[in-house]
Design an enzyme around this catalytic site. Sequence first.
Site, short mmCIF file in Angstrom:
data_model
loop_
_atom_site.label_atom_id
_atom_site.label_comp_id
_atom_site.label_asym_id
_atom_site.label_seq_id
_atom_site.Cartn_x
_atom_site.Cartn_y
_atom_site.Cartn_z
N GLY A 30 0.81 -1.21 0.00
CA GLY A 30 0.00 0.00 0.00
C GLY A 30 0.84 1.26 0.00
O GLY A 30 0.86 2.00 0.98
N GLY A 35 0.55 8.63 1.29
CA GLY A 35 -0.02 7.77 2.31
C GLY A 35 1.05 7.27 3.28
O GLY A 35 2.24 7.55 3.14
N GLY A 37 2.17 4.20 3.73
CA GLY A 37 3.13 3.28 3.13
C GLY A 37 4.22 3.99 2.36
O GLY A 37 5.40 3.62 2.44
N SER A 160 -6.13 -0.39 13.53
CA SER A 160 -6.71 0.94 13.73
C SER A 160 -7.52 0.92 15.02
O SER A 160 -8.00 -0.14 15.46
CB SER A 160 -7.64 1.27 12.57
OG SER A 160 -8.50 2.35 12.89
N TYR A 187 -15.48 -2.68 8.64
CA TYR A 187 -14.12 -2.17 8.81
C TYR A 187 -13.58 -2.60 10.17
O TYR A 187 -12.43 -3.05 10.29
CB TYR A 187 -14.11 -0.65 8.70
CG TYR A 187 -12.73 -0.04 8.82
CD1 TYR A 187 -11.76 -0.24 7.83
CD2 TYR A 187 -12.37 0.74 9.92
CE1 TYR A 187 -10.49 0.32 7.94
CE2 TYR A 187 -11.11 1.31 10.04
CZ TYR A 187 -10.17 1.09 9.05
OH TYR A 187 -8.90 1.64 9.16
#
Length: 315
Positions: A30, A35, A37, A160, A187
């Site tokens: 990713g 971002g 990554g 997360s 999620y």
Amino acid sequence: MSSTDGKPTAESVAQALSDKIAGKTVLITGVTPKGFGAEAARVAAKMGAKVVLAGRSQSTIQETADAIKKETPNADMKELIIDLGSQKSVRKAADEVLRYSSPVDVLILNAAVMGTPWGKTEDGLETQFGTNHIGNFLFTNLIIPKLLESPSPRVLSVSSVGHFWGQIRFDDYNFEDGKAYNKFQAYGQSKTANILFAVELAERFKDRNLVAFSCHPGGSHTGLGRNMTKEDFQKFPDHFNPDGTPKGNWLRSTSECVANYFIAGFDPSIADKSGSYLTDCKVANEVAAPYALNKENAKKLWELSEKIVGQKFPA
């Protein structure tokens, strides 16, 4: 450098651990420009790591690679195409990694999707569970031989605080084929799975020197929230104003969030805490949901995941 408010940044942490990073092969999934990554890849390359940029799109990988080359012209990088929502693509990418001449020292499972409308992967799995967990589970297990070639392999499963939104629906991970779908619960399920995966990976490979962690990097402005609507933001009044702008000072810079990746990937002082959940650049199991660190749940999820991918992975 630390941020203006004194919080560690990716660069400040990596600088302190630079002797542990230089020469290591770090595979990061990713790597979308701007971002988490991409920032992890930029800093790792700057510190002399060999970086594998893994992503779905050649153009995205190329854009990140070009940006890194501008700052670090001698950066040692290679590219890997992988679509975590496709088990066929994951297997193809893993085959490529197994042909590498050197070990993979650190695997950072950063790629994820968030809050997507109801949909299924090509393998028939709810999109977020299939991409965020099953893709990572399969890829990691397939490249374990390359990780075990390293004297001190590490895996970071990026989770997360959103794991509080949903436990694993062991008997209905596909939300009644969409009829009971809630994108935030989905999620949450996938992010709980990321933590449980690290717990079981740590347990299974504790005698093989492999160390695994999960982490909550922190909230930041990235493309991850691209599926969030104004109505969605209104469901989180403690964190967002009605117009979707953040409330309070909980947002962090990308670099502050990615600092956690370098602690998890390279800090020798936490090597004996394998399986733990990190946030704020430290082991913080006490702030994770108990169900996300439960060893029975972790074993049960591993067995379910093996069933889903049709393959057993002995330690």
